[in-house]
Design a protein around this motif. Sequence first.
Motif, PDB file in Angstrom:
ATOM      1  N   ALA A 193      -7.317  22.476   7.789  1.00  0.00           N
ATOM      2  CA  ALA A 193      -6.285  21.539   8.245  1.00  0.00           C
ATOM      3  C   ALA A 193      -5.149  21.462   7.220  1.00  0.00           C
ATOM      4  CB  ALA A 193      -6.896  20.160   8.449  1.00  0.00           C
ATOM      5  N   TRP A 194      -3.965  21.075   7.695  1.00  0.00           N
ATOM      6  CA  TRP A 194      -2.822  21.052   6.762  1.00  0.00           C
ATOM      7  C   TRP A 194      -2.758  19.761   5.956  1.00  0.00           C
ATOM      8  CZ3 TRP A 194       2.900  19.992   8.116  1.00  0.00           C
ATOM      9  CH2 TRP A 194       3.012  18.886   8.958  1.00  0.00           C
ATOM     10  N   ILE A 195      -3.448  18.709   6.355  1.00  0.00           N
ATOM     11  CA  ILE A 195      -3.521  17.491   5.541  1.00  0.00           C
ATOM     12  C   ILE A 195      -4.583  17.706   4.468  1.00  0.00           C
ATOM     13  CG2 ILE A 195      -4.047  15.015   5.560  1.00  0.00           C
ATOM     14  CD1 ILE A 195      -1.603  15.664   7.245  1.00  0.00           C
ATOM     15  N   PRO A 196      -4.233  17.615   3.182  1.00  0.00           N
ATOM     16  CA  PRO A 196      -5.227  17.864   2.125  1.00  0.00           C
ATOM     17  C   PRO A 196      -6.369  16.839   2.211  1.00  0.00           C
ATOM     18  CG  PRO A 196      -2.997  17.888   1.228  1.00  0.00           C
ATOM     19  CD  PRO A 196      -2.887  17.372   2.625  1.00  0.00           C
TER      20      PRO A 196
ATOM     21  N   MET B  26      -8.611  15.736   0.248  1.00  0.00           N
ATOM     22  CA  MET B  26      -8.831  14.780  -0.840  1.00  0.00           C
ATOM     23  C   MET B  26      -7.628  13.859  -1.062  1.00  0.00           C
ATOM     24  SD  MET B  26     -11.063  16.840  -3.712  1.00  0.00           S
ATOM     25  CE  MET B  26     -11.472  15.330  -4.622  1.00  0.00           C
TER      26      MET B  26
ATOM     27  N   VAL C 252      -4.834  14.181  -2.530  1.00  0.00           N
ATOM     28  CA  VAL C 252      -4.383  14.143  -3.925  1.00  0.00           C
ATOM     29  C   VAL C 252      -3.445  15.324  -4.185  1.00  0.00           C
ATOM     30  CG1 VAL C 252      -6.384  15.479  -4.747  1.00  0.00           C
ATOM     31  CG2 VAL C 252      -5.185  13.951  -6.328  1.00  0.00           C
TER      32      VAL C 252
ATOM     33  N   PHE D 198      -7.602  25.513  -9.017  1.00  0.00           N
ATOM     34  CA  PHE D 198      -8.737  25.461  -8.091  1.00  0.00           C
ATOM     35  C   PHE D 198     -10.058  25.535  -8.864  1.00  0.00           C
ATOM     36  CE2 PHE D 198      -7.391  25.672  -3.588  1.00  0.00           C
ATOM     37  CZ  PHE D 198      -6.034  25.687  -3.777  1.00  0.00           C
TER      38      PHE D 198
ATOM     39  N   LEU E 114     -11.850  22.899  -6.828  1.00  0.00           N
ATOM     40  CA  LEU E 114     -11.224  22.690  -5.518  1.00  0.00           C
ATOM     41  C   LEU E 114     -11.520  23.821  -4.552  1.00  0.00           C
ATOM     42  CD1 LEU E 114      -7.700  21.447  -6.635  1.00  0.00           C
ATOM     43  CD2 LEU E 114      -9.381  20.130  -5.323  1.00  0.00           C
TER      44      LEU E 114
ATOM     45  N   SER F 244     -10.106  25.493  -0.753  1.00  0.00           N
ATOM     46  CA  SER F 244      -8.914  25.561   0.093  1.00  0.00           C
ATOM     47  C   SER F 244      -8.861  24.347   1.013  1.00  0.00           C
ATOM     48  CB  SER F 244      -8.980  26.846   0.931  1.00  0.00           C
ATOM     49  OG  SER F 244      -7.930  26.874   1.860  1.00  0.00           O
ATOM     50  N   GLY F 245      -7.656  23.725   1.101  1.00  0.00           N
ATOM     51  CA  GLY F 245      -7.486  22.604   2.024  1.00  0.00           C
ATOM     52  C   GLY F 245      -7.713  21.228   1.422  1.00  0.00           C
ATOM     53  N   GLN F 246      -7.949  21.143   0.124  1.00  0.00           N
ATOM     54  CA  GLN F 246      -8.289  19.840  -0.459  1.00  0.00           C
ATOM     55  C   GLN F 246      -7.154  19.111  -1.175  1.00  0.00           C
ATOM     56  OE1 GLN F 246     -11.975  20.829  -2.741  1.00  0.00           O
ATOM     57  NE2 GLN F 246     -12.963  19.509  -1.246  1.00  0.00           N
ATOM     58  N   ALA F 247      -6.265  19.838  -1.845  1.00  0.00           N
ATOM     59  CA  ALA F 247      -5.258  19.169  -2.684  1.00  0.00           C
ATOM     60  C   ALA F 247      -3.959  19.969  -2.735  1.00  0.00           C
ATOM     61  CB  ALA F 247      -5.798  19.006  -4.105  1.00  0.00           C
ATOM     62  N   HIS F 248      -2.857  19.285  -2.807  1.00  0.00           N
ATOM     63  CA  HIS F 248      -1.575  19.950  -3.061  1.00  0.00           C
ATOM     64  C   HIS F 248      -1.490  20.346  -4.529  1.00  0.00           C
ATOM     65  CE1 HIS F 248       0.630  18.109   0.619  1.00  0.00           C
ATOM     66  NE2 HIS F 248       0.133  19.293   0.888  1.00  0.00           N
ATOM     67  N   ILE F 249      -0.882  21.493  -4.776  1.00  0.00           N
ATOM     68  CA  ILE F 249      -0.714  21.976  -6.150  1.00  0.00           C
ATOM     69  C   ILE F 249       0.769  22.206  -6.392  1.00  0.00           C
ATOM     70  CG2 ILE F 249      -1.404  23.665  -7.866  1.00  0.00           C
ATOM     71  CD1 ILE F 249      -3.850  22.400  -6.660  1.00  0.00           C
TER      72      ILE F 249
END
Lengths: 164, 164
Positions: free
Chosen positions: A24-27, A29, A31, A44, A49, A51-56
């Motif tokens: 999904a595109w909404i992370p 976590m 964060v 990561f 992390l 894939s899909g958990q946090a913006h970097i």
Amino acid sequence: MDSAIDQLLLNAAAKERHFTGPRAWIPSMHVAVVTCMDSRIDTFRIFGLDSGQAHILRNAGGVATDDMLRSLVLSQRLLQTREVILVHHTNCGLHNLDEHALRAEIVRETGQEPPYAFGSFPDLEEAVRRSVRRVREHALLPHRDHVRGFVYEVETGRLREVTV
Amino acid sequence: MDSAIDQLLLNAAAKERHFTGPRAWIPSMHVAVVTCMDSRIDTFRIFGLDSGQAHILRNAGGVATDDMLRSLVLSQRLLQTREVILVHHTNCGLHNLDEHALRAEIVRETGQEPPYAFGSFPDLEEAVRRSVRRVREHALLPHRDHVRGFVYEVETGRLREVTV
């Protein structure tokens, strides 16, 4: 192999076979991690992390520039992140960089004055604090209660918090 | 666990035991990767990178903003990278974003006008081309012969080049 990019493309073609998405595109976590472009920071791996958990977000220094604030506003308002972790690191190229000498070199070589400051800083912890404060004070961000700063030690892999 | 950051810190403490460094600060592949903050882009995994090999620069969109150019100048002049790979992606939040509506929402909520453009783009490939051109035309960068642009498909894990 002449070009590093060609090698990266071979790697990417091989990795494509092991693709584990889509995600999904909404992370998940909610964060965002802001850190330096430094090659030794694999966000990561360091933060475990997937894939899909946090913006970097990464630039030279991991500094909260206007461009990082723009990105964080999009991260929070469009993509539902609510926390920000800022990570500077030891042995950073901007730490005690002689910005005056760099600018002089560029003017000498190109005849052009750089249209931006490079962001050299004399004190690592203070640079983290400045970035944390800048995010906390950016009124366009709806979520500023969980904004914390760290130093990553590239010599040991240790992460230590900076009190702000 | 209240905070995602606390979970990331637990992960980081566990990972510290498996630290494989230290590595040199000059990226061994002499390449910089510019991409989006999107949570589904694990640059190390996608490109088969190990710690110490490449600079990673990321903002909302993977756009060649002034801050990314500042970072690339430092990457090339201080840290000896010579190639740049720019990676946008499918399903990006900036693709066809209604920037006018976002600005109106922010003004309504905060009373403040955003001091930056968010960078919405109507055409993905054209956005890649614009970023590639901006890097190629930035005279302060000493190395502009190997600057290439790509789209990463978050649905499939495939990377495809954009001709500029």
